[in-house]
Write a protein that holds these residues in place. Structure first.
Motif, mmCIF file in Angstrom:
data_model
loop_
_atom_site.group_PDB
_atom_site.id
_atom_site.type_symbol
_atom_site.label_atom_id
_atom_site.label_comp_id
_atom_site.label_asym_id
_atom_site.label_seq_id
_atom_site.Cartn_x
_atom_site.Cartn_y
_atom_site.Cartn_z
ATOM 1 N N ILE A 139 0.860 -1.185 0.000
ATOM 2 C CA ILE A 139 0.000 0.000 0.000
ATOM 3 C C ILE A 139 0.902 1.244 0.000
ATOM 4 O O ILE A 139 2.057 1.172 0.411
ATOM 5 N N PRO A 140 0.396 2.386 -0.459
ATOM 6 C CA PRO A 140 1.216 3.605 -0.435
ATOM 7 C C PRO A 140 1.518 4.020 0.999
ATOM 8 O O PRO A 140 0.685 3.876 1.883
ATOM 9 N N ASP A 141 2.727 4.518 1.220
ATOM 10 C CA ASP A 141 3.095 5.024 2.536
ATOM 11 C C ASP A 141 2.825 6.525 2.573
ATOM 12 O O ASP A 141 3.543 7.306 1.956
ATOM 13 N N ILE A 142 1.773 6.915 3.274
ATOM 14 C CA ILE A 142 1.386 8.331 3.310
ATOM 15 C C ILE A 142 1.508 8.904 4.723
ATOM 16 O O ILE A 142 0.887 9.909 5.059
ATOM 17 N N ARG A 143 2.351 8.289 5.535
ATOM 18 C CA ARG A 143 2.538 8.774 6.903
ATOM 19 C C ARG A 143 3.431 10.013 6.932
ATOM 20 O O ARG A 143 4.049 10.371 5.930
ATOM 21 N N TRP A 144 3.520 10.640 8.107
ATOM 22 C CA TRP A 144 4.415 11.784 8.244
ATOM 23 C C TRP A 144 5.863 11.288 8.140
ATOM 24 O O TRP A 144 6.125 10.084 8.151
ATOM 25 N N HIS A 145 6.809 12.201 8.042
ATOM 26 C CA HIS A 145 8.176 11.811 7.715
ATOM 27 C C HIS A 145 9.119 11.711 8.907
ATOM 28 O O HIS A 145 10.330 11.852 8.750
ATOM 29 N N ARG A 146 8.575 11.451 10.095
ATOM 30 C CA ARG A 146 9.425 11.145 11.244
ATOM 31 C C ARG A 146 8.993 9.799 11.819
ATOM 32 O O ARG A 146 8.594 9.679 12.968
ATOM 33 N N ARG A 147 9.108 8.797 10.988
ATOM 34 C CA ARG A 147 8.676 7.457 11.392
ATOM 35 C C ARG A 147 9.638 6.822 12.376
ATOM 36 O O ARG A 147 9.353 5.764 12.957
ATOM 37 N N ASP A 148 10.809 7.453 12.546
ATOM 38 C CA ASP A 148 11.787 6.955 13.510
ATOM 39 C C ASP A 148 11.376 7.255 14.943
ATOM 40 O O ASP A 148 11.933 6.681 15.881
ATOM 41 N N ILE A 149 10.408 8.157 15.124
ATOM 42 C CA ILE A 149 9.885 8.465 16.460
ATOM 43 C C ILE A 149 8.661 7.577 16.686
ATOM 44 O O ILE A 149 7.728 7.584 15.873
ATOM 45 N N GLU A 200 17.878 0.521 5.107
ATOM 46 C CA GLU A 200 18.802 1.117 6.063
ATOM 47 C C GLU A 200 18.050 2.045 7.021
ATOM 48 O O GLU A 200 16.970 2.536 6.710
ATOM 49 N N LEU A 201 18.654 2.299 8.185
ATOM 50 C CA LEU A 201 18.040 3.182 9.170
ATOM 51 C C LEU A 201 18.051 4.630 8.684
ATOM 52 O O LEU A 201 19.027 5.097 8.100
ATOM 53 N N SER A 202 16.950 5.328 8.938
ATOM 54 C CA SER A 202 16.812 6.746 8.601
ATOM 55 C C SER A 202 15.537 7.228 9.283
ATOM 56 O O SER A 202 14.936 6.505 10.074
ATOM 57 N N GLU A 203 15.110 8.429 8.949
ATOM 58 C CA GLU A 203 13.843 8.925 9.484
ATOM 59 C C GLU A 203 12.644 8.289 8.787
ATOM 60 O O GLU A 203 11.495 8.527 9.160
ATOM 61 N N ASP A 204 12.900 7.466 7.763
ATOM 62 C CA ASP A 204 11.824 6.850 6.989
ATOM 63 C C ASP A 204 11.222 5.625 7.649
ATOM 64 O O ASP A 204 10.135 5.194 7.285
ATOM 65 N N ILE A 205 11.964 5.016 8.591
ATOM 66 C CA ILE A 205 11.467 3.799 9.238
ATOM 67 C C ILE A 205 11.732 3.850 10.738
ATOM 68 O O ILE A 205 12.587 4.597 11.207
ATOM 69 N N LEU A 206 11.006 3.002 11.457
ATOM 70 C CA LEU A 206 11.252 2.861 12.890
ATOM 71 C C LEU A 206 12.535 2.064 13.095
ATOM 72 O O LEU A 206 12.781 1.078 12.396
ATOM 73 N N HIS A 207 13.341 2.512 14.037
ATOM 74 C CA HIS A 207 14.581 1.799 14.349
ATOM 75 C C HIS A 207 14.245 0.636 15.279
ATOM 76 O O HIS A 207 14.332 0.750 16.504
ATOM 77 N N GLY A 208 13.863 -0.471 14.681
ATOM 78 C CA GLY A 208 13.358 -1.600 15.453
ATOM 79 C C GLY A 208 14.374 -2.191 16.412
ATOM 80 O O GLY A 208 15.520 -2.442 16.027
#
Length: 286
Positions: A139-149, A200-208
């Motif tokens: 599905i399209p990712d339409i979330r805000w751009h601080r997914r690392d928080i 890779e880790l960035s603000e685009d994904i949660l740092h699991g």
């Protein structure tokens, strides 16, 4: 009846209350963590505590207590609720300023709201889903751009899970600029030619927290790990795939957008990583 924790008190769940003016309620102005419990012990607690500190810092929120105090509350709730296998959910919000206002309240006068509760999930480590694998859709990712928080803004991930359910699948992988970011509540991986590939880790994904542990165990086991983004088509052509999260551990993926991966059964790499993660995490559990 469950015992829960609210702002310094242990209470029966039906007596637990948070103000309607709490910023977590009116603005989703809060963060959370979920720590798994296996055999009555907390899995990767230190990692979750550190990530909580980071999330709070990124949102200019106060730390409500020390890591030691937080650990004591987790242990107390596990004991009081007789949790053998399950979860401890922790939420910290910016608190109750007494009215609704977009501006942050003064942290010297408005303290954070802290809530914890347990969920019992017997047999988590022996999940039947791990033996058959899961199906995902994109599905399209339409979330805000601080997914690392790790905020409590989870409406779109919830909608994504419902989209998956409507499509006869188990979960959804979110896609941005043609590349998979992550699952609705997990990190995503594919395996091709024996190589584990994950964004890779960035603000685009949660740092699991589970992600970090699984990749460390993979490298110790001499598996090749490549941290980069991958496309949905690349995923469909993979030998196998899987997801990681605090509650699912390592869960094989056997179908993406209706395309079967490999022989349609959980792959060798995902199965081995699940065994490794559970074995090593239990050793280090507190």
């Amino acid at each position: 009846m469950r015992t829960v924790y609210v702002n310094g008190e242990y209470l029966p769940e039906d007596e637990a209350k948070v103000s309607i003016f709490d910023r977590g309620f009116v603005f989703a102005d809060g963060v959370y963590e979920v720590t798994s419990v296996l055999d009555g012990k907390l899995i990767a607690f230190d990692g979750h505590a550190e990530r909580l500190k980071r999330s709070l810092s990124e949102l200019d929120m106060q730390e409500p207590m020390t890591t030691e105090d937080l650990l004591e509350i987790h242990r107390e709730l596990v004991a009081r609720n007789e949790i053998t296998d399950g979860l401890v959910y922790l939420q910290v919000t910016r608190g109750n300023p007494g009215d609704r206002d977009f501006a942050f309240p003064d942290p010297n006068t408005v303290k954070p709201t802290v809530v914890l509760f347990t969920q019992s999930k017997p047999g988590m480590a022996e999940s039947p889903a791990a033996k058959v694998g899961m199906k995902v859709i994109s599905i399209p990712d339409i979330r805000w751009h601080r997914r690392d928080i790790k905020t409590v803004q989870l409406l779109y991930p919830s909608m994504g899970k419902m989209m998956a359910k409507a499509a006869g699948a188990d979960d959804a992988w979110m896609v941005e600029d043609g590349k998979v970011t992550e699952g609705t509540s997990n990190n995503a991986y594919i395996v091709k030619g024996g190589k584990i590939i994950t964004r890779e880790l960035s603000e685009d994904i949660l740092h699991g927290i589970t992600r970090a542990a699984v990749l460390a165990y993979a490298k110790e086991a001499q598996m090749v790990v490549e941290e980069r983004a991958f496309t949905v088509d690349e995923a469909k052509g993979a030998d196998e795939a899987f997801i990681t999260s605090a509650s699912a551990f390592v869960m094989p993926v056997v179908e993406i957008d209706g395309v079967t991966l490999g022989d349609g059964k959980p792959g060798r790499v995902a199965t081995r990583l699940r065994e490794l993660y559970l074995e090593e995490s239990l050793k280090a559990a507190v």
